[in-house]
Design an enzyme around this catalytic site. Structure first.
Site, PDB file in Angstrom:
ATOM      1  N   SER A  98       1.576  43.136 -12.333  1.00 19.02           N
ATOM      2  CA  SER A  98       2.945  42.964 -11.836  1.00 19.02           C
ATOM      3  C   SER A  98       3.535  41.615 -12.233  1.00 19.02           C
ATOM      4  O   SER A  98       4.748  41.508 -12.460  1.00 19.02           O
ATOM      5  CB  SER A  98       2.969  43.139 -10.310  1.00 19.02           C
ATOM      6  OG  SER A  98       2.036  42.279  -9.698  1.00 19.02           O
ATOM      7  N   ASP A 123      -0.764  35.889 -19.049  1.00 17.65           N
ATOM      8  CA  ASP A 123      -1.281  36.956 -18.194  1.00 17.65           C
ATOM      9  C   ASP A 123      -1.501  36.439 -16.776  1.00 17.65           C
ATOM     10  O   ASP A 123      -1.661  35.229 -16.550  1.00 17.65           O
ATOM     11  CB  ASP A 123      -2.604  37.492 -18.773  1.00 17.65           C
ATOM     12  CG  ASP A 123      -2.992  38.854 -18.201  1.00 17.65           C
ATOM     13  OD1 ASP A 123      -2.231  39.409 -17.384  1.00 17.65           O
ATOM     14  OD2 ASP A 123      -4.062  39.358 -18.588  1.00 17.65           O
ATOM     15  N   GLY A 149      -8.136  43.493 -11.945  1.00 18.46           N
ATOM     16  CA  GLY A 149      -7.634  44.287 -10.819  1.00 18.46           C
ATOM     17  C   GLY A 149      -6.846  45.500 -11.302  1.00 18.46           C
ATOM     18  O   GLY A 149      -6.822  46.538 -10.647  1.00 18.46           O
ATOM     19  N   GLU A 167      -7.703  42.558 -22.205  1.00 21.02           N
ATOM     20  CA  GLU A 167      -7.206  41.214 -21.854  1.00 21.02           C
ATOM     21  C   GLU A 167      -8.117  40.149 -22.453  1.00 21.02           C
ATOM     22  O   GLU A 167      -7.655  39.128 -22.977  1.00 21.02           O
ATOM     23  CB  GLU A 167      -7.146  41.060 -20.328  1.00 21.02           C
ATOM     24  CG  GLU A 167      -6.050  41.929 -19.708  1.00 21.02           C
ATOM     25  CD  GLU A 167      -6.054  41.948 -18.191  1.00 21.02           C
ATOM     26  OE1 GLU A 167      -5.040  42.332 -17.615  1.00 21.02           O
ATOM     27  OE2 GLU A 167      -7.071  41.594 -17.569  1.00 21.02           O
TER      28      GLU A 167
HETATM   29  C1  5RP Z   1      -5.076  43.371 -14.774  1.00 20.17           C
HETATM   30  C2  5RP Z   1      -5.216  41.946 -14.388  1.00 20.17           C
HETATM   31  C3  5RP Z   1      -4.056  41.300 -13.724  1.00 20.17           C
HETATM   32  O1  5RP Z   1      -3.719  40.148 -14.421  1.00 20.17           O
HETATM   33  C4  5RP Z   1      -4.433  40.945 -12.313  1.00 20.17           C
HETATM   34  O2  5RP Z   1      -4.909  42.100 -11.663  1.00 20.17           O
HETATM   35  C5  5RP Z   1      -3.249  40.365 -11.551  1.00 20.17           C
HETATM   36  O3  5RP Z   1      -2.315  41.358 -11.295  1.00 20.17           O
HETATM   37  P1  5RP Z   1      -0.940  41.076 -10.581  1.00 20.17           P
HETATM   38  O4  5RP Z   1      -0.141  40.204 -11.489  1.00 20.17           O
HETATM   39  O5  5RP Z   1      -0.334  42.449 -10.412  1.00 20.17           O
HETATM   40  O6  5RP Z   1      -1.210  40.422  -9.243  1.00 20.17           O
HETATM   41  O7  5RP Z   1      -6.219  41.310 -14.595  1.00 20.17           O
HETATM   42  O8  5RP Z   1      -6.282  43.896 -15.280  1.00 20.17           O
END
Ligand code: 5RP
Length: 219
Positions: free
Chosen positions: A30, A81, A96, A103
Site C-alpha cells: 500500500s 519499497d 507481508g 523485491e
Molecule cells: C510486500 C512487502 C511490503 O513492502 C510490506 O508488506 C509493506 O506493505 P505496506 O506498505 O502495505 O504496509 O514487503 O511483500
C-alpha cells in the site's frame, strides 16, 4: 494523521530521489502504491520501471509507466519499497504482501534502496511481525520443521500462491538479534526460495512518516 496518510506522505516524498531519464525499481504494497501514484506525475521524464510484483506491474501500466523485464536492465539507480518492520540498523522484514523474492531481486540490482514506511514499522528488534519465507510447495513441511529448530513457529499462509508459484510460511516467535546470520541460515534450508529478512541488502535511506512530518534516516 491516519496510517494511510503517513504512507502517502512518504510515498510522495520518495519522488525527490527519482532522477529523470532513469529506470526506477518499484516495490509492492500500500505504501509503494502511493509511490506509483507519485511516479506517474513524472512518467514523461523517466524511461520506465522494473516492478517487484504482478500487482505493481498492473498499476504501473494502468498509469502509463512502461515496465521493463528485470533481465533487460543491468542496474537501477534506486529501488523504492515499503517494509513490514525496519530496525535502527536499516535491516528490514518484508514479504507481508508475498512479493519478497522479486523485491529482493530488484533491490539487488539497485544502487540505493529507499525504504518508505510509517512510524509504526520502526522497531528495536525485528521479529514481532511474523517473518515471511517463500518455499517450494513440496518442501513446505520439511522447511517448517527446520524453522522450528531455529526457534520459530511457522504458520502456513493459507490460500496464497506467490507470483512465482510458491507458498509462504510466516514464522512467529522470533526475536531477531542477528539478522544477517538468520538470513543466511534460513536461505541455506533446502526448499527455501527467499527469506523476507533484508539484512545483507538493507535500506540505504529510510523515509519515515510521523505526525511531525517525514523523517529521513540515512545509513
Ligand atoms: C510486500 C512487502 C511490503 O513492502 C510490506 O508488506 C509493506 O506493505 P505496506 O506498505 O502495505 O504496509 O514487503 O511483500
Amino acid at each position: 494523521m491516519t496510517q494511510d496518510e503517513l504512507k502517502k506522505a512518504v510515498g510522495w516524498a520518495a519522488l525527490k530521489y527519482v532522477k529523470p531519464g532513469t529506470i526506477v525499481g518499484v516495490g509492492t504494497g500500500s505504501t509503494a502504491a502511493h509511490f506509483i501514484d507519485a511516479l506517474a506525475t513524472m512518467k514523461g521524464q523517466i524511461e520506465g520501471a522494473v516492478s517487484s510484483s504482478e500487482v505493481s506491474t498492473q498499476k504501473l501500466k494502468a498509469l502509463g509507466i512502461p515496465v521493463f523485464d528485470c533481465n533487460e536492465v543491468d542496474s537501477l539507480d534506486i529501488y523504492v519499497d515499503g517494509a513490514d518492520e525496519v530496525d535502527h540498523h536499516m535491516n528490514m522484514i518484508k514479504g507481508g504482501g508475498a512479493a519478497l523474492t522479486r523485491e529482493k531481486i530488484v533491490a539487488a540490482i539497485a544502487k540505493t534502496f529507499v525504504c518508505i514506511v510509517d512510524q509504526s514499522k520502526q522497531v528495536d528488534v525485528l521479529g514481532n511481525f511474523p517473518l515471511p519465507v517463500e518455499v517450494i510447495p513440496m518442501a513446505r513441511s520439511y522447511v517448517a520443521r527446520e524453522l522450528v529448530k531455529l526457534g520459530g513457529m511457522p504458520e502456513y499462509r493459507q490460500n496464497v500462491v506467490t507470483d512465482n508459484g510458491n507458498v509462504i510460511l510466516d514464522v512467529h516467535n522470533l526475536a531477531i538479534v542477528n539478522p544477517q546470520e538468520l538470513e543466511q541460515k534460513i536461505n541455506q534450508i533446502a526448499g527455501v526460495v527467499t527469506v523476507g529478512l533484508f539484512a545483507h541488502r538493507g535500506a540505504d535511506i529510510v523515509l519515515m512518516g510521523t505526525s511531525e512530518g517525514v523523517k529521513t534516516i540515512e545509513a
